[in-house]
Design an enzyme around this catalytic site. Structure first.
Site, short mmCIF file in Angstrom:
data_model
loop_
_atom_site.label_atom_id
_atom_site.label_comp_id
_atom_site.label_asym_id
_atom_site.label_seq_id
_atom_site.Cartn_x
_atom_site.Cartn_y
_atom_site.Cartn_z
N GLY A 1 -16.71 25.82 -38.80
CA GLY A 1 -16.30 24.93 -39.91
C GLY A 1 -16.05 25.73 -41.18
O GLY A 1 -16.22 25.23 -42.29
N VAL A 2 -15.61 26.97 -41.00
CA VAL A 2 -15.56 27.93 -42.10
C VAL A 2 -14.39 27.68 -43.06
O VAL A 2 -14.36 28.27 -44.13
CB VAL A 2 -15.49 29.36 -41.47
CG1 VAL A 2 -14.09 29.69 -41.00
CG2 VAL A 2 -16.06 30.42 -42.37
N SER B 1 -13.48 24.91 -44.64
CA SER B 1 -13.59 23.82 -45.62
C SER B 1 -15.06 23.57 -45.97
O SER B 1 -15.96 23.96 -45.22
CB SER B 1 -12.96 22.55 -45.02
OG SER B 1 -13.08 21.46 -45.90
N GLY B 2 -15.24 22.93 -47.09
CA GLY B 2 -16.54 22.35 -47.47
C GLY B 2 -17.75 23.27 -47.32
O GLY B 2 -17.79 24.39 -47.83
N ASP C 1 -13.01 28.06 -36.78
CA ASP C 1 -12.53 26.74 -37.22
C ASP C 1 -11.26 26.41 -36.44
O ASP C 1 -10.62 27.28 -35.84
CB ASP C 1 -12.22 26.75 -38.73
CG ASP C 1 -12.32 25.36 -39.37
OD1 ASP C 1 -13.24 25.14 -40.18
OD2 ASP C 1 -11.49 24.49 -39.03
N ASP D 1 -10.94 25.38 -31.03
CA ASP D 1 -11.10 23.92 -31.03
C ASP D 1 -12.42 23.61 -30.34
O ASP D 1 -12.54 23.74 -29.12
CB ASP D 1 -9.92 23.27 -30.29
CG ASP D 1 -10.05 21.75 -30.26
OD1 ASP D 1 -11.08 21.22 -30.72
OD2 ASP D 1 -9.10 21.11 -29.78
N LEU D 2 -13.39 23.19 -31.12
CA LEU D 2 -14.73 22.96 -30.57
C LEU D 2 -14.81 21.71 -29.70
O LEU D 2 -15.85 21.44 -29.10
CB LEU D 2 -15.77 22.89 -31.71
CG LEU D 2 -16.02 24.23 -32.42
CD1 LEU D 2 -16.83 24.02 -33.69
CD2 LEU D 2 -16.74 25.22 -31.51
N SER E 1 -27.37 15.66 -40.28
CA SER E 1 -27.07 14.74 -41.39
C SER E 1 -28.18 13.71 -41.55
O SER E 1 -28.87 13.38 -40.57
CB SER E 1 -25.76 13.99 -41.09
OG SER E 1 -25.54 12.96 -42.05
N TYR F 1 -20.33 9.11 -35.10
CA TYR F 1 -20.85 10.16 -36.00
C TYR F 1 -22.37 10.10 -36.04
O TYR F 1 -23.06 11.11 -35.89
CB TYR F 1 -20.27 9.98 -37.42
CG TYR F 1 -20.78 11.03 -38.39
CD1 TYR F 1 -20.30 12.33 -38.33
CD2 TYR F 1 -21.77 10.73 -39.32
CE1 TYR F 1 -20.79 13.32 -39.19
CE2 TYR F 1 -22.25 11.70 -40.19
CZ TYR F 1 -21.75 12.99 -40.13
OH TYR F 1 -22.24 13.96 -40.97
N1 LIG Z 1 -20.02 16.23 -46.71
C1 LIG Z 1 -21.00 15.36 -46.41
O1 LIG Z 1 -21.19 14.35 -47.08
C2 LIG Z 1 -21.91 15.66 -45.25
C3 LIG Z 1 -23.11 14.96 -45.16
C4 LIG Z 1 -23.95 15.19 -44.08
C5 LIG Z 1 -23.60 16.11 -43.11
N2 LIG Z 1 -22.41 16.77 -43.22
C6 LIG Z 1 -22.06 17.70 -42.15
O2 LIG Z 1 -21.73 18.95 -42.69
C7 LIG Z 1 -20.84 19.62 -41.81
C8 LIG Z 1 -19.70 20.19 -42.61
O3 LIG Z 1 -18.97 19.12 -43.19
P1 LIG Z 1 -18.14 19.29 -44.53
O4 LIG Z 1 -18.69 18.32 -45.47
O5 LIG Z 1 -18.05 20.71 -44.91
O6 LIG Z 1 -16.73 18.71 -44.03
P2 LIG Z 1 -15.28 19.35 -44.06
O7 LIG Z 1 -14.38 18.31 -43.50
O8 LIG Z 1 -14.99 19.89 -45.41
O9 LIG Z 1 -15.37 20.58 -43.04
C9 LIG Z 1 -15.45 20.42 -41.66
C10 LIG Z 1 -14.80 21.61 -40.97
O10 LIG Z 1 -14.93 21.44 -39.55
C11 LIG Z 1 -13.72 21.87 -38.96
N3 LIG Z 1 -13.48 21.24 -37.67
C12 LIG Z 1 -13.24 19.93 -37.42
N4 LIG Z 1 -12.94 19.74 -36.14
C13 LIG Z 1 -13.02 20.96 -35.54
C14 LIG Z 1 -12.80 21.41 -34.20
N5 LIG Z 1 -12.41 20.57 -33.23
N6 LIG Z 1 -12.96 22.72 -33.94
C15 LIG Z 1 -13.31 23.58 -34.93
N7 LIG Z 1 -13.50 23.22 -36.20
C16 LIG Z 1 -13.36 21.92 -36.51
C17 LIG Z 1 -12.65 21.41 -39.96
O11 LIG Z 1 -11.41 22.08 -39.74
C18 LIG Z 1 -13.30 21.74 -41.28
O12 LIG Z 1 -12.99 23.04 -41.71
C19 LIG Z 1 -20.42 18.60 -40.76
O13 LIG Z 1 -21.13 18.83 -39.57
C20 LIG Z 1 -20.83 17.28 -41.39
O14 LIG Z 1 -21.13 16.30 -40.42
C21 LIG Z 1 -21.57 16.57 -44.26
#
Ligand SMILES: NC(=O)c1ccc[n+]([C@@H]2O[C@H](COP(=O)([O-])OP(=O)(O)OC[C@H]3O[C@@H](n4cnc5c(N)ncnc54)[C@H](O)[C@@H]3O)[C@@H](O)[C@H]2O)c1
Length: 261
Positions: free
Chosen positions: A11-12, A14-15, A35, A50-51, A116, A156
């Site tokens: 998930g590198v 984004s976010g 990612d 693709d995970l 989460s 989710y």
């Molecule tokens: N942001 C929130 O509010 C929040 C809250 C609780 C938990 N989380 C968890 O934190 C983690 C990161 O989320 P984030 O907020 O950075 O979201 P985000 O959408 O910014 O990042 C998620 C990343 O996962 C990658 N991804 C999605 N599908 C993929 C696949 N099939 N193969 C490989 N990579 C894939 C995306 O390309 C993206 O870069 C997630 O597991 C999310 O459930 C987030």
């Protein structure tokens, strides 16, 4: 404290994953970023995976160096792409990847699963969660699996419940335990990232707004990443099978309500 360590971060692009990679690099680590999408900025080595796809994970496993210090499973989907995809990425792909990476992780290394607050209800949904975790390997028919376990709109939530339960189990799985590899989870509350508007679609504005108002604000990626990396460091060596809420007190507030004090 991460000088010379090699860390895989999913998930590198984004976010939370992106911030975790930036911070790990600034702390001296070599990052292998994973990612589905290419990162905008170069973040160490990048491998497109693709995970949700077993073959794609197998291809990644063939490219890994002999020694990895830690794996941070950050990638995740909110559920807007449907239950089968969400269960595949958030739980079954994550677990398949982790078990495949385990032989590369050095003795005493670390796995960090980003779960989460949404997974809070695993105890209330124990029978279903146990049944999902008991599914072997990476099931080929994810649609049938979701039907079998009654997983649909709230995939989710179900995926994170399974991840929290498996984190505890994995800490005692011989694959990890026999070599002192720790497996822990970090559970954020709402965090300002591109996934947050998608949660609003899945679990509704009311729930997201209530979660945010309980603690005054949504978290930021810079409030989550240091905790993920702490669990990669030897300073956390006696923490194993744990879930650390990183939510400004949200879980404590929910606990207080559930317990009634
Ligand atoms: N942001 C929130 O509010 C929040 C809250 C609780 C938990 N989380 C968890 O934190 C983690 C990161 O989320 P984030 O907020 O950075 O979201 P985000 O959408 O910014 O990042 C998620 C990343 O996962 C990658 N991804 C999605 N599908 C993929 C696949 N099939 N193969 C490989 N990579 C894939 C995306 O390309 C993206 O870069 C997630 O597991 C999310 O459930 C987030």
């Amino acid at each position: 404290m991460l000088h010379g360590k090699t860390i895989i971060i999913t998930g590198v692009s984004s976010g939370i994953g992106k911030r975790t990679a930036e911070l790990a690099i600034s702390m001296g680590a070599e990052v292998i970023g994973v990612d589905l999408h290419k990162p905008e900025m170069p973040l160490g080595t990048f491998i497109e995976v693709d995970l949700s796809d077993k073959a794609s994970i197998d291809a990644l496993l063939k490219r890994l160096p002999a020694k990895i210090d830690a794996l941070c499973n950050v990638a995740g989907l909110a559920g807007t792409l449907g239950a089968p995809k969400t269960m595949a990425v958030n739980f079954f792909g994550l677990r398949y990847l982790t078990r495949g990476v385990a032989p590369h992780i050095r003795e005493g290394g670390s796995v960090v699963n980003v779960a989460s607050i949404a997974g809070y209800g695993w105890r209330a949904n124990l029978e279903r969660t146990k049944a999902v975790v008991a599914e072997i390997g990476f099931p080929s028919d994810m649609e049938a699996l979701c039907k079998k376990h009654g997983i649909s709109e709230l995939s989710y939530v179900n995926s994170k419940e399974a991840l929290l339960l498996w984190t505890m189990q994995a800490a005692h799985e011989p694959l990890f335990k026999s070599r002192g590899i720790r497996v822990n989870a970090v559970s954020p509350g709402p965090v300002e990232t591109p996934i947050l508007p998608q949660f609003r679609i899945i679990i509704g504005d009311e729930r997201v707004d209530s979660d945010i108002s309980r603690v005054g604000k949504a978290g930021t990626v810079s409030e989550i990443a240091p905790v993920i990396l702490f669990l990669c460091q030897d300073a956390s060596r006696w923490i194993n099978g744990a879930n650390i809420p990183v939510d400004g007190g949200l879980e404590a507030s929910v606990n207080a309500e559930v317990i009634g004090f």
